[in-house]
Scaffold this motif. Sequence first.
Motif, PDB file in Angstrom:
ATOM      1  N   PHE A   1      44.917  42.426  25.252  1.00 50.45           N
ATOM      2  CA  PHE A   1      45.432  41.550  26.296  1.00 50.45           C
ATOM      3  C   PHE A   1      44.506  40.386  26.620  1.00 50.45           C
ATOM      4  CE2 PHE A   1      47.531  45.647  27.334  1.00 50.45           C
ATOM      5  CZ  PHE A   1      48.823  45.225  27.088  1.00 50.45           C
ATOM      6  N   GLY A   2      43.307  40.381  26.086  1.00 49.72           N
ATOM      7  CA  GLY A   2      42.369  39.309  26.352  1.00 49.72           C
ATOM      8  C   GLY A   2      41.797  39.349  27.755  1.00 49.72           C
ATOM      9  N   LEU A   3      41.819  40.512  28.386  1.00 46.53           N
ATOM     10  CA  LEU A   3      41.308  40.652  29.746  1.00 46.53           C
ATOM     11  C   LEU A   3      39.854  41.101  29.685  1.00 46.53           C
ATOM     12  CD1 LEU A   3      44.285  42.526  31.378  1.00 46.53           C
ATOM     13  CD2 LEU A   3      43.749  40.112  31.572  1.00 46.53           C
ATOM     14  N   ARG A   4      38.989  40.295  30.228  1.00 48.65           N
ATOM     15  CA  ARG A   4      37.590  40.671  30.328  1.00 48.65           C
ATOM     16  C   ARG A   4      37.059  40.070  31.611  1.00 48.65           C
ATOM     17  NH1 ARG A   4      32.465  39.857  29.664  1.00 48.65           N
ATOM     18  NH2 ARG A   4      31.148  41.221  28.474  1.00 48.65           N
ATOM     19  N   ASN A   5      36.451  40.895  32.407  1.00 52.56           N
ATOM     20  CA  ASN A   5      35.911  40.436  33.673  1.00 52.56           C
ATOM     21  C   ASN A   5      34.400  40.292  33.537  1.00 52.56           C
ATOM     22  OD1 ASN A   5      35.445  39.750  36.246  1.00 52.56           O
ATOM     23  ND2 ASN A   5      36.164  41.660  37.140  1.00 52.56           N
ATOM     24  N   ALA A   6      33.913  39.090  33.704  1.00 56.54           N
ATOM     25  CA  ALA A   6      32.491  38.838  33.534  1.00 56.54           C
ATOM     26  C   ALA A   6      31.709  39.032  34.832  1.00 56.54           C
ATOM     27  CB  ALA A   6      32.275  37.422  33.018  1.00 56.54           C
ATOM     28  N   SER A   7      32.358  38.969  35.966  1.00 54.57           N
ATOM     29  CA  SER A   7      31.671  39.056  37.249  1.00 54.57           C
ATOM     30  C   SER A   7      31.517  40.503  37.698  1.00 54.57           C
ATOM     31  CB  SER A   7      32.454  38.274  38.306  1.00 54.57           C
ATOM     32  OG  SER A   7      31.912  38.505  39.573  1.00 54.57           O
ATOM     33  N   PRO A   8      30.286  40.925  37.983  1.00 56.74           N
ATOM     34  CA  PRO A   8      30.100  42.296  38.468  1.00 56.74           C
ATOM     35  C   PRO A   8      30.758  42.544  39.827  1.00 56.74           C
ATOM     36  CG  PRO A   8      28.006  41.364  37.780  1.00 56.74           C
ATOM     37  CD  PRO A   8      29.006  40.265  37.740  1.00 56.74           C
ATOM     38  N   VAL A   9      30.707  41.550  40.719  1.00 55.34           N
ATOM     39  CA  VAL A   9      31.290  41.748  42.050  1.00 55.34           C
ATOM     40  C   VAL A   9      32.810  41.828  41.964  1.00 55.34           C
ATOM     41  CG1 VAL A   9      31.501  40.764  44.352  1.00 55.34           C
ATOM     42  CG2 VAL A   9      29.328  40.656  43.180  1.00 55.34           C
ATOM     43  N   ALA A  10      33.420  41.030  41.102  1.00 51.38           N
ATOM     44  CA  ALA A  10      34.872  41.108  40.933  1.00 51.38           C
ATOM     45  C   ALA A  10      35.279  42.459  40.352  1.00 51.38           C
ATOM     46  CB  ALA A  10      35.369  39.979  40.046  1.00 51.38           C
ATOM     47  N   SER A  11      34.507  42.979  39.426  1.00 54.20           N
ATOM     48  CA  SER A  11      34.791  44.319  38.889  1.00 54.20           C
ATOM     49  C   SER A  11      34.697  45.372  39.988  1.00 54.20           C
ATOM     50  CB  SER A  11      33.799  44.669  37.779  1.00 54.20           C
ATOM     51  OG  SER A  11      33.952  43.841  36.683  1.00 54.20           O
ATOM     52  N   GLY A  12      33.677  45.242  40.830  1.00 52.75           N
ATOM     53  CA  GLY A  12      33.539  46.175  41.942  1.00 52.75           C
ATOM     54  C   GLY A  12      34.689  46.075  42.923  1.00 52.75           C
ATOM     55  N   LEU A  13      35.161  44.846  43.176  1.00 47.27           N
ATOM     56  CA  LEU A  13      36.302  44.674  44.076  1.00 47.27           C
ATOM     57  C   LEU A  13      37.573  45.267  43.491  1.00 47.27           C
ATOM     58  CD1 LEU A  13      35.718  41.104  45.507  1.00 47.27           C
ATOM     59  CD2 LEU A  13      35.587  43.266  46.726  1.00 47.27           C
ATOM     60  N   TYR A  14      37.747  45.157  42.179  1.00 48.14           N
ATOM     61  CA  TYR A  14      38.911  45.781  41.543  1.00 48.14           C
ATOM     62  C   TYR A  14      38.876  47.291  41.752  1.00 48.14           C
ATOM     63  CZ  TYR A  14      39.465  41.367  39.000  1.00 48.14           C
ATOM     64  OH  TYR A  14      39.620  40.051  38.658  1.00 48.14           O
ATOM     65  N   TRP A  15      37.721  47.895  41.501  1.00 44.98           N
ATOM     66  CA  TRP A  15      37.611  49.344  41.662  1.00 44.98           C
ATOM     67  C   TRP A  15      37.700  49.758  43.123  1.00 44.98           C
ATOM     68  CZ3 TRP A  15      38.395  53.028  38.328  1.00 44.98           C
ATOM     69  CH2 TRP A  15      38.348  52.702  36.985  1.00 44.98           C
ATOM     70  N   SER A  16      37.207  48.924  44.021  1.00 44.23           N
ATOM     71  CA  SER A  16      37.372  49.217  45.451  1.00 44.23           C
ATOM     72  C   SER A  16      38.843  49.231  45.829  1.00 44.23           C
ATOM     73  CB  SER A  16      36.645  48.167  46.296  1.00 44.23           C
ATOM     74  OG  SER A  16      35.261  48.274  46.166  1.00 44.23           O
ATOM     75  N   GLY A  17      39.597  48.291  45.284  1.00 44.04           N
ATOM     76  CA  GLY A  17      41.037  48.253  45.550  1.00 44.04           C
ATOM     77  C   GLY A  17      41.759  49.464  45.000  1.00 44.04           C
ATOM     78  N   ILE A  18      41.339  49.921  43.828  1.00 39.82           N
ATOM     79  CA  ILE A  18      41.957  51.116  43.238  1.00 39.82           C
ATOM     80  C   ILE A  18      41.686  52.333  44.120  1.00 39.82           C
ATOM     81  CG2 ILE A  18      41.793  52.734  41.293  1.00 39.82           C
ATOM     82  CD1 ILE A  18      41.364  50.214  39.505  1.00 39.82           C
ATOM     83  N   TRP A  19      40.435  52.503  44.559  1.00 39.59           N
ATOM     84  CA  TRP A  19      40.102  53.649  45.397  1.00 39.59           C
ATOM     85  C   TRP A  19      40.699  53.538  46.790  1.00 39.59           C
ATOM     86  CZ3 TRP A  19      39.088  58.143  43.700  1.00 39.59           C
ATOM     87  CH2 TRP A  19      38.458  58.297  42.463  1.00 39.59           C
ATOM     88  N   LEU A  20      40.890  52.310  47.263  1.00 37.29           N
ATOM     89  CA  LEU A  20      41.586  52.125  48.539  1.00 37.29           C
ATOM     90  C   LEU A  20      43.035  52.582  48.422  1.00 37.29           C
ATOM     91  CD1 LEU A  20      41.793  51.048  51.439  1.00 37.29           C
ATOM     92  CD2 LEU A  20      42.296  48.811  50.461  1.00 37.29           C
ATOM     93  N   ALA A  21      43.683  52.252  47.319  1.00 32.91           N
ATOM     94  CA  ALA A  21      45.072  52.677  47.118  1.00 32.91           C
ATOM     95  C   ALA A  21      45.173  54.199  47.029  1.00 32.91           C
ATOM     96  CB  ALA A  21      45.630  52.033  45.852  1.00 32.91           C
ATOM     97  N   VAL A  22      44.254  54.822  46.312  1.00 33.38           N
ATOM     98  CA  VAL A  22      44.250  56.287  46.210  1.00 33.38           C
ATOM     99  C   VAL A  22      44.027  56.911  47.589  1.00 33.38           C
ATOM    100  CG1 VAL A  22      42.961  58.258  45.270  1.00 33.38           C
ATOM    101  CG2 VAL A  22      43.537  56.335  43.796  1.00 33.38           C
ATOM    102  N   GLY A  23      43.077  56.366  48.338  1.00 35.59           N
ATOM    103  CA  GLY A  23      42.814  56.882  49.685  1.00 35.59           C
ATOM    104  C   GLY A  23      43.980  56.685  50.626  1.00 35.59           C
ATOM    105  N   ALA A  24      44.675  55.561  50.517  1.00 34.12           N
ATOM    106  CA  ALA A  24      45.839  55.320  51.373  1.00 34.12           C
ATOM    107  C   ALA A  24      46.960  56.305  51.062  1.00 34.12           C
ATOM    108  CB  ALA A  24      46.327  53.888  51.202  1.00 34.12           C
ATOM    109  N   ILE A  25      47.142  56.620  49.798  1.00 36.64           N
ATOM    110  CA  ILE A  25      48.164  57.603  49.417  1.00 36.64           C
ATOM    111  C   ILE A  25      47.797  58.983  49.959  1.00 36.64           C
ATOM    112  CG2 ILE A  25      49.164  58.840  47.451  1.00 36.64           C
ATOM    113  CD1 ILE A  25      49.031  56.134  45.927  1.00 36.64           C
TER     114      ILE A  25
END
Length: 134
Positions: A8-32
């Motif tokens: 898919f050509g998806l590569r995230n170069a920013s460490p903080v953006a990667s952390g925010l993505y994973w924070s969002g994933i864990w927020l969704a799991v916690g909300a469920i």
Amino acid sequence: MSSLSRIFGLRNASPVASGLYWSGIWLAVGAIILSILLAGSSLKESGMLPWVFGVHGFATLAGGFVSAKKSGRRGWYFGMANGLLYSALLLAISFLATDAGWSTAVPILLLVTCLSGAVGGMLGVNAGSAAKTR
């Protein structure tokens, strides 16, 4: 995972953006999980605030871990940046979606997310590949 990023050509170069993505994933799991807990138990919505802070704290801990592991240096810095940006995004979304105002919970949320992000960053920088080569 690397094969998907090549396809898919998806590569995230920013460490903080990667952390925010994973924070969002864990927020969704916690909300469920909190939704299931709220629907399946006698817990009231008014008593959910400590649980909500716990979910936000864990989400930023995980995001700080990922961002610091990806950067390989200055774990507390990248973790706290993750917590600060997470809080800013959360406050902006809550203001735009529900017209939520400033309350005493906002500084507490900021403190919880920044500290847990920093702790996650300290753990993540020591778990990264750069820490093993030292």
